[in-house]
Write an enzyme that holds these catalytic residues in place. Structure first.
Site, PDB file in Angstrom:
ATOM      1  N   ALA A  33       0.875  -1.172   0.000  1.00 21.03           N
ATOM      2  CA  ALA A  33       0.000   0.000   0.000  1.00 21.03           C
ATOM      3  C   ALA A  33       0.913   1.223   0.000  1.00 21.03           C
ATOM      4  O   ALA A  33       1.702   1.416   0.938  1.00 21.03           O
ATOM      5  CB  ALA A  33      -0.899  -0.003   1.233  1.00 21.03           C
ATOM      6  N   ILE A 151      -7.755   5.184  -3.007  1.00 23.13           N
ATOM      7  CA  ILE A 151      -7.931   3.732  -2.842  1.00 23.13           C
ATOM      8  C   ILE A 151      -7.573   3.311  -1.411  1.00 23.13           C
ATOM      9  O   ILE A 151      -8.138   2.351  -0.873  1.00 23.13           O
ATOM     10  CB  ILE A 151      -7.083   2.956  -3.898  1.00 23.13           C
ATOM     11  CG1 ILE A 151      -7.459   1.476  -3.932  1.00 23.13           C
ATOM     12  CG2 ILE A 151      -5.586   3.108  -3.644  1.00 23.13           C
ATOM     13  CD1 ILE A 151      -8.746   1.147  -4.611  1.00 23.13           C
ATOM     14  N   ASP A 152      -6.664   4.055  -0.763  1.00 24.93           N
ATOM     15  CA  ASP A 152      -6.304   3.725   0.623  1.00 24.93           C
ATOM     16  C   ASP A 152      -7.502   3.927   1.553  1.00 24.93           C
ATOM     17  O   ASP A 152      -7.781   3.120   2.441  1.00 24.93           O
ATOM     18  CB  ASP A 152      -5.091   4.551   1.097  1.00 24.93           C
ATOM     19  CG  ASP A 152      -5.308   6.063   1.017  1.00 24.93           C
ATOM     20  OD1 ASP A 152      -6.195   6.530   0.268  1.00 24.93           O
ATOM     21  OD2 ASP A 152      -4.567   6.791   1.720  1.00 24.93           O
TER      22      ASP A 152
HETATM   23  C1  LIG Z   1      -6.445  11.886   0.941  1.00 23.97           C
HETATM   24  C2  LIG Z   1      -5.158  11.156   0.564  1.00 23.97           C
HETATM   25  C3  LIG Z   1      -4.135  12.165   0.057  1.00 23.97           C
HETATM   26  C4  LIG Z   1      -4.617  10.456   1.808  1.00 23.97           C
HETATM   27  O1  LIG Z   1      -3.366   9.930   1.506  1.00 23.97           O
HETATM   28  P1  LIG Z   1      -2.336   9.435   2.652  1.00 23.97           P
HETATM   29  O2  LIG Z   1      -2.331  10.446   3.724  1.00 23.97           O
HETATM   30  O3  LIG Z   1      -2.898   8.131   3.169  1.00 23.97           O
HETATM   31  O4  LIG Z   1      -1.030   9.243   1.974  1.00 23.97           O
HETATM   32  C5  LIG Z   1      -5.449  10.044  -0.497  1.00 23.97           C
HETATM   33  O5  LIG Z   1      -6.448   9.194  -0.022  1.00 23.97           O
HETATM   34  C6  LIG Z   1      -5.876  10.646  -1.804  1.00 23.97           C
HETATM   35  O6  LIG Z   1      -5.056  11.035  -2.604  1.00 23.97           O
HETATM   36  N1  LIG Z   1      -7.207  10.740  -2.016  1.00 23.97           N
HETATM   37  C7  LIG Z   1      -7.802  11.274  -3.223  1.00 23.97           C
HETATM   38  C8  LIG Z   1      -8.896  12.272  -2.899  1.00 23.97           C
HETATM   39  C9  LIG Z   1     -10.056  11.718  -2.091  1.00 23.97           C
HETATM   40  O7  LIG Z   1      -9.921  10.711  -1.366  1.00 23.97           O
HETATM   41  O8  LIG Z   1     -11.148  12.307  -2.177  1.00 23.97           O
HETATM   42  K   LIG Z   2      -2.889   6.115   4.516  1.00 21.06           K
END
Ligand SMILES: CC(C)(COP(=O)(O)O)[C@@H](O)C(=O)NCCC(=O)O
Ligand SMILES: [K+]
Ligand SMILES: Nc1ncnc2c1ncn2[C@@H]1O[C@H](COP(=O)(O)OP(=O)(O)O)[C@@H](O)[C@H]1O
Length: 303
Positions: A33, A151-152
């Site tokens: 991930a 996706i996370d």
């Molecule tokens: C919000 C995030 C930047 C979180 O990333 P992380 O902090 O887990 O690295 C990531 O889930 C992302 O790029 N999301 C896309 C936009 C959204 O979820 O609406």
């Molecule tokens: K994360």
């Protein structure tokens, strides 16, 4: 999508089941991930998560100078070395097979890799891995996902809901601090994104002339600070904790019996601050460092 495996990466028949010593017949897979701060690894035997660990992002410039074949070999070795490292720390018991004990055969072992990434540049590198499957939103059994959702976030809320029950709110205290909520029908209710604790501190340090880079305090700081470092810590910690509390309380009004889980690299600190400042809000929050891998485990069949 599954790439074809070049012959040079195929296992000799005799070592085909390389990890059978500790897993029975379960197939070993690696989940990766990719977050904005680092790589999060999980080692699966079938659907069972055996171990997780974190490493740094790969250097995209260095990798871009490799040929396709060199890239593939390099990535296979990154995976195998990483596994060997955690097994040599006795964190994992791997059998003494040629594939694991002889460095010359390392590159013969392309363990299947399941990738979920929110960092496009890092995703691009791993596309050269000989046996990679990239998880996308359309593969997840959860409704209402919007096309640009991370996706996370989707995997972690799915994993938490499946493991703990629905409805569920997943708080990810990673690079960004995110809230992702889903209802009893496994349907996304919605969420929010703000800069994570570490990112708030580093952006103040980088984007201002006079503010130093400071670390997160070990405990809830003094609120009315009389020095610069303390004032930054107070501002970031108290404002974030108040905001997190507000989201949690609002979610509990909507879904009084919901499970609420916390994941991400800063989750322990966030839980500590929240418990010290709002014990009633913090009560019942579930520490879920492996939430994203719970989600990935639901997708480990037929890949
Ligand atoms: C919000 C995030 C930047 C979180 O990333 P992380 O902090 O887990 O690295 C990531 O889930 C992302 O790029 N999301 C896309 C936009 C959204 O979820 O609406
Ligand atoms: K994360
Ligand atoms: N060893 C570490 N390396 C990097 N960040 C760490 C480490 N330990 C804790 N952290 C904290 O974790 C945060 C990032 O969370 P993480 O969940 O790893 O991010 P992401 O999933 O976005 O890559 C950082 O802001 C930092 O404060």
């Amino acid at each position: 999508m599954k790439n074809s495996i070049p012959d040079k990466f195929r296992l000799p028949a005799s070592t085909d089941n390389i990890t059978s010593g500790f897993t029975g017949n379960a197939q070993i897979k690696i989940a990766l991930a990719i977050g904005n701060s680092r790589l999060h690894w999980g080692l699966f035997a079938g659907k069972t998560l055996q171990k997780t660990w974190d490493t740094e992002h790969l250097n995209a410039d260095a990798v871009s100078r490799f040929s396709e074949e060199e890239k593939a070999e390099y990535l296979v070795q990154i995976v195998m070395r990483s596994i060997e490292e955690i097994s040599s720390q006795n964190l994992l018991c791997l059998p003494a097979t040629p594939a694991f004990s002889n460095p010359d055969t390392l590159s013969l072992v392309p363990l299947p890799l399941i990738l979920a990434s929110v960092v496009t540049q890092q995703t691009a590198i791993w596309q050269s891995y000989p046996d990679v499957r990239i998880i996308t939103l359309d593969q997840l059994p959860i409704g209402g996902l919007y096309p640009t959702l991370g996706i996370d976030r989707a995997l972690a809320v799915l994993g938490a809901g499946n493991q703990l029950g629905w409805p569920v709110l997943l708080i990810d205290a990673g690079t960004a601090l995110t809230f992702t909520g889903a209802d009893v029908n496994r349907y996304l209710v919605g969420g929010a994104i703000l800069p994570g604790l570490g990112l708030q501190l580093s952006s103040l340090g980088k984007k201002t002339a006079a503010l130093p880079l400071v670390n997160l305090p070990q405990n809830l700081p003094h609120r009315w600070a009389t020095d610069t470092a303390g004032a930054i810590q107070s501002g970031v910690v108290y404002a974030t904790v108040a905001g997190v509390r507000d989201f949690i309380e609002d979610w509990r009004c909507l879904f009084p019996d919901s499970k609420i889980a916390v994941t991400g690299g800063d989750r322990t600190m966030l839980l500590k601050y929240l418990t010290a400042s709002f014990p009633d809000t913090a009560a019942g929050l579930i520490d879920a460092p492996e939430a994203i891998f719970w989600g990935i485990s639901l997708l480990t069949v037929d890949c």
